[in-house]
Design a protein around this motif. Structure first.
Motif, mmCIF file in Angstrom:
data_model
loop_
_atom_site.group_PDB
_atom_site.id
_atom_site.type_symbol
_atom_site.label_atom_id
_atom_site.label_comp_id
_atom_site.label_asym_id
_atom_site.label_seq_id
_atom_site.Cartn_x
_atom_site.Cartn_y
_atom_site.Cartn_z
ATOM 1 N N THR A 1 0.856 -1.188 0.000
ATOM 2 C CA THR A 1 0.000 0.000 0.000
ATOM 3 C C THR A 1 0.887 1.232 0.000
ATOM 4 O OG1 THR A 1 -1.723 -1.154 1.240
ATOM 5 C CG2 THR A 1 -1.815 1.255 1.226
ATOM 6 N N ALA A 2 0.551 2.198 -0.850
ATOM 7 C CA ALA A 2 1.265 3.468 -0.919
ATOM 8 C C ALA A 2 0.370 4.584 -0.401
ATOM 9 C CB ALA A 2 1.691 3.768 -2.353
ATOM 10 N N ALA A 3 0.974 5.553 0.255
ATOM 11 C CA ALA A 3 0.284 6.764 0.693
ATOM 12 C C ALA A 3 0.568 7.879 -0.298
ATOM 13 C CB ALA A 3 0.745 7.174 2.081
ATOM 14 N N GLN A 4 -0.422 8.727 -0.536
ATOM 15 C CA GLN A 4 -0.233 9.904 -1.379
ATOM 16 C C GLN A 4 -1.191 10.995 -0.923
ATOM 17 O OE1 GLN A 4 -0.419 9.227 -5.630
ATOM 18 N NE2 GLN A 4 -0.060 11.377 -6.100
ATOM 19 N N GLY A 5 -0.777 12.242 -1.109
ATOM 20 C CA GLY A 5 -1.613 13.384 -0.743
ATOM 21 C C GLY A 5 -1.346 13.925 0.646
ATOM 22 N N THR A 6 -0.374 13.358 1.352
ATOM 23 C CA THR A 6 -0.116 13.739 2.743
ATOM 24 C C THR A 6 0.160 15.233 2.878
ATOM 25 O OG1 THR A 6 0.821 11.534 3.086
ATOM 26 C CG2 THR A 6 1.278 13.209 4.772
ATOM 27 N N ARG A 7 1.004 15.774 2.000
ATOM 28 C CA ARG A 7 1.348 17.190 2.081
ATOM 29 C C ARG A 7 0.178 18.101 1.721
ATOM 30 N NH1 ARG A 7 6.499 19.420 1.814
ATOM 31 N NH2 ARG A 7 5.276 21.343 1.790
ATOM 32 N N LEU A 8 -0.842 17.556 1.091
ATOM 33 C CA LEU A 8 -2.023 18.341 0.695
ATOM 34 C C LEU A 8 -3.184 18.151 1.662
ATOM 35 C CD1 LEU A 8 -1.955 17.662 -3.157
ATOM 36 C CD2 LEU A 8 -1.054 19.654 -1.942
ATOM 37 N N GLY A 9 -2.942 17.495 2.776
ATOM 38 C CA GLY A 9 -4.013 17.262 3.741
ATOM 39 C C GLY A 9 -4.951 16.147 3.347
ATOM 40 N N ARG A 10 -4.536 15.276 2.437
ATOM 41 C CA ARG A 10 -5.350 14.125 2.040
ATOM 42 C C ARG A 10 -4.799 12.863 2.699
ATOM 43 N NH1 ARG A 10 -7.824 16.103 -2.801
ATOM 44 N NH2 ARG A 10 -7.628 18.374 -2.648
ATOM 45 N N ARG A 11 -5.598 11.788 2.634
ATOM 46 C CA ARG A 11 -5.163 10.497 3.167
ATOM 47 C C ARG A 11 -5.343 9.433 2.099
ATOM 48 N NH1 ARG A 11 -8.300 11.951 7.862
ATOM 49 N NH2 ARG A 11 -9.806 10.337 7.287
ATOM 50 N N GLY A 12 -4.757 9.679 0.943
ATOM 51 C CA GLY A 12 -4.881 8.718 -0.146
ATOM 52 C C GLY A 12 -4.176 7.413 0.173
#
Length: 277
Positions: free
Chosen positions: A239-250
Motif C-alpha cells: 500500500t502506498a500513501a499519497q496526498g499527505t502534504r495536501l491534507g489528504r489520506r490517499g
C-alpha cells in the motif's frame, strides 16, 4: 440534461482522496464542449461516459484535464466505474467491468466496495538522460544523496518517476514550479521503514495546473509498481500513501497477480445531480 457525479477516489472518507467529475450519457456533447467543461470544473480530471464501440466493453470513457485529453488515467478510471455502477450500470461479467478508452480496453475488478484496475502497458520506459535528470534535480531542489534512481514511467499522461532514499525526503520537497520546463508530469516515491502502515510515500507534480500537485494518482502508482516490483524494490503486494502534504489520506493498494499489476482503492460518491451541457 445528463446526469452528473463527483466521486472521491483512493479514500474511504469523503474529502480525503482525489475527486473526479463524471458526466453520464455524454454522446451528444462535442469534444470542444467536453474540454470547456473540464476547464470549468478545474479538477485534475473530468470524464465523460459514452456507449462502447468495441466488443466486450461495458462503456467508453473520455478523460480530460483542464488543459488536454488523456488516453488513460487511474483515479478517473476507478471514480467513473463507481459512478457508473451507482447510476445503475450492470457489467456483462460478474465482478469485473471493462472500460474502453483511448489507451484500449482496461479491466476493473470489484472486491466489495473496493475497485482495482489492471495497469495498462507502459508506453515509454527506460533511463532518464543526464540533461532531463539535471532539470528534475533542480526543479525538485534535491540534495546530494536524495536520488536513488530515475526512470520514464509513462502509461499515457507522460510520467517520469524518481525513486528517492526515503519517504521523509519525498515529503520535504518544495518544488520550483517554474523550473520543470517540458517535464510537466513528475512522480517521486520513497520507502517508509519496515513495519510502517504503508510501504511508500508518493507525490505527483504537475506544475501547469492550479495546485501544482495531484492529490492521489492511479496512473503514476501503476507505472511505478511496474518498475519497482520486477526490480525487487517493492513486494508483490503493498500500500502506498499519497496526498499527505495536501491534507489528504490517499491509500493506493497495489498487487501483482497472474502477471498483471492491479491498482485499487476505495471510492466515495460525494455529489450527484444533473448538468446543463
Amino acid at each position: 440534461m445528463p446526469l452528473f457525479s463527483q466521486v472521491d477516489v483512493f479514500t474511504d472518507e469523503l474529502l480525503f482522496g482525489n475527486p473526479v467529475a463524471v458526466v453520464h450519457d455524454a454522446d451528444g456533447i462535442s469534444a470542444d464542449r467536453m474540454a470547456a467543461f473540464a476547464r470549468w470544473t478545474n479538477l485534475s480530471e473530468t470524464t465523460f461516459l459514452l456507449p462502447p464501440t468495441e466488443p466486450g466493453a461495458d462503456y467508453r470513457l473520455r478523460i480530460f484535464t483542464p488543459v488536454r485529453e488523456l488516453p488513460f488515467a487511474g483515479h478517473p478510471t476507478l471514480g467513473t466505474a463507481r459512478a457508473w455502477l451507482a447510476a445503475g450500470g450492470r457489467p456483462a461479467r460478474e465482478g469485473e467491468l471493462v472500460q474502453q478508452c483511448a489507451a484500449g480496453l482496461v479491466r476493473i475488478r470489484q472486491a466489495g466496495d473496493r475497485l482495482a484496475f489492471a495497469a495498462p502497458p507502459v508506453l515509454r520506459d527506460g533511463p532518464v538522460n543526464a540533461a532531463d535528470l539535471a532539470v528534475l534535480i533542480r526543479a525538485l531542489r534535491l540534495e546530494p544523496g536524495d536520488l536513488v534512481d530515475a526512470r520514464w514511467a509513462d502509461n499515457g499522461p507522460g510520467w517520469v518517476a524518481l525513486l528517492l532514499r526515503d519517504a521523509d525526503t519525498v515529503l520535504r520537497i518544495e518544488p520550483d514550479r517554474e523550473a520543470f520546463g517540458e517535464l510537466d508530469k513528475v512522480g517521486v516515491v520513497g520507502p517508509y521503514p519496515p513495519g510502517s502502515e504503508v510501504a511508500f510515500e508518493v507525490r505527483a507534480f504537475v506544475p501547469r495546473v492550479v495546485l501544482g500537485e495531484d492529490p492521489v494518482t492511479g496512473s503514476l502508482n501503476a507505472s511505478v509498481a511496474q518498475w519497482l516490483i520486477p526490480a525487487g524494490i517493492a513486494p508483490a503486494r503493498y500500500t502506498a500513501a499519497q496526498g499527505t502534504r495536501l491534507g489528504r489520506r490517499g491509500r493506493v493498494h497495489v498487487e501483482q497477480r497472474d502477471g498483471d499489476i492491479w491498482v485499487g482503492g476505495d471510492t466515495v460518491v460525494g455529489v450527484t445531480g444533473t448538468v446543463a451541457l
